[in-house]
Design an enzyme around this catalytic site. Sequence first.
Site, short mmCIF file in Angstrom:
data_model
loop_
_atom_site.label_atom_id
_atom_site.label_comp_id
_atom_site.label_asym_id
_atom_site.label_seq_id
_atom_site.Cartn_x
_atom_site.Cartn_y
_atom_site.Cartn_z
N SER A 1 -2.52 20.25 -22.05
CA SER A 1 -2.87 20.00 -23.44
C SER A 1 -2.94 18.50 -23.76
O SER A 1 -3.80 17.80 -23.26
CB SER A 1 -1.86 20.72 -24.35
OG SER A 1 -2.30 20.75 -25.68
N ASP B 1 -12.06 8.47 -18.64
CA ASP B 1 -13.43 8.28 -19.12
C ASP B 1 -13.70 6.83 -19.51
O ASP B 1 -14.82 6.34 -19.36
CB ASP B 1 -13.71 9.19 -20.31
CG ASP B 1 -14.04 10.62 -19.90
OD1 ASP B 1 -13.93 10.91 -18.69
OD2 ASP B 1 -14.39 11.43 -20.77
N LYS C 1 -5.31 23.40 -20.20
CA LYS C 1 -5.26 23.95 -21.55
C LYS C 1 -5.98 22.99 -22.49
O LYS C 1 -5.44 21.96 -22.88
CB LYS C 1 -3.83 24.18 -22.03
CG LYS C 1 -3.78 24.80 -23.43
CD LYS C 1 -2.37 24.89 -23.96
CE LYS C 1 -2.35 25.53 -25.35
NZ LYS C 1 -3.07 24.73 -26.36
#
Length: 425
Positions: A292, A303, A317
């Site tokens: 999560s 990224d 998740k």
Amino acid sequence: MSIRKKSQCFVLCSLLFSVLSISAEETDQQALSVPLEEIQTFVNVFETIRQGYVEELSDKQVLQKALKGMVSALDPHSEYLTKDEISEFQEITSGNYAGIGVEVEMQDGRLVVISPLDDSPASRVGILSGDVIIRIDGGLVSGIGIQEVTMMMRGEVGSTVTLDIERDGEIITLSIERSLLDSQSLVSRWLSDGIAYIRISQFQGDSDKEFNKALNALQSEKDINGLVLDLRNNPGGVLQSAVGIVDALIDDGLIVYTDGRHDQSKVQFSATKQTALPNAPVVVLINEGSASASEIVAGALQDHSRGVVMGTESFGKGSVQTVVPLADGSAVKLTTALYFTPHGRSIQAQGIEPDILVPDVNLVSNRATFFVKEAELSGHLKNGTGGKDRVSADVDVSIDALAKDDFQLYQAYTVLSAFPQLLKR
């Protein structure tokens, strides 16, 4: 249909209207399309259970079980919460409660451990990510909601709970003493000169503030030349704290966004210009217990090319749960959206793949506990450029100990140690 059944149908339809309503404001003066045939089937099943089930159940008990089944059948993270369970849920999310300290999820009807919390009773008895809890105090947990399971594992401080756990095809029985869990979510220290280490075990409401405080404290001692951000076995937590930690490491761009059916579920979080650590290289450690919010942090830094992600693939998740209160004090914890990384990657059911795969293995050092260097030999020649002699006592063996105790952390340390040298080439 009898008058009594018609009356029950009216009451049940009214209750279902309240469950289907996201909020009074959104549904005011709007007509809901109710599938009357399906509602009739529901009423028939309700009446069959009420009259024929082997144990006598009240109408309220049957209805609560129906609501729990309806919501939990959607996905492993959606759940209907009774009024009592709501207070339990709020206490758990505050980070201060009595239990054993383990994060679990239902996967295909199996209660799987995502991760034990740091320094919790569960971690101390050796519970591991991936363990499957079969019984709690002798009772099977199949078909039970997460909130009910959580309440079964909680209890008075000092009391014990017995878990039967399946691991690698074997059944292990563990007796665990409950304790008050007021977990410290963040610890920091130096690995060596200039290489800092911050461990976040879960994202609590103030974890981002604690992160910035830890960075400032370390920087007041010396310059940070590299940072290891350890998110292994971090099951997630408060999204805003995770966003704040990424914001401390980048100065521009998207951090994470969510997307769902409704406009309210489409949210973006972006970085501000202020950063606490703008230049030092970062290694993010993750593993199969990272879930999560910890996956959001790892994915965002990956990224933005702000950090090298190392370890093993994360849990996967990537869904957003919203707690929707109902008129009677109960609530629905409903999955309403999915998380996406800045480059549009969905975390859900995939996870974050590390840039450098580092397995969690144990090493055995071949170095002898006693060794001699040239400088300790009688009559040895001095250094050709006048350098100071280095004897065995000058060799830092603590890094050898780190390699044996935590191979993944050792690998992160070696990458950060080599980084300045690589830039010079």
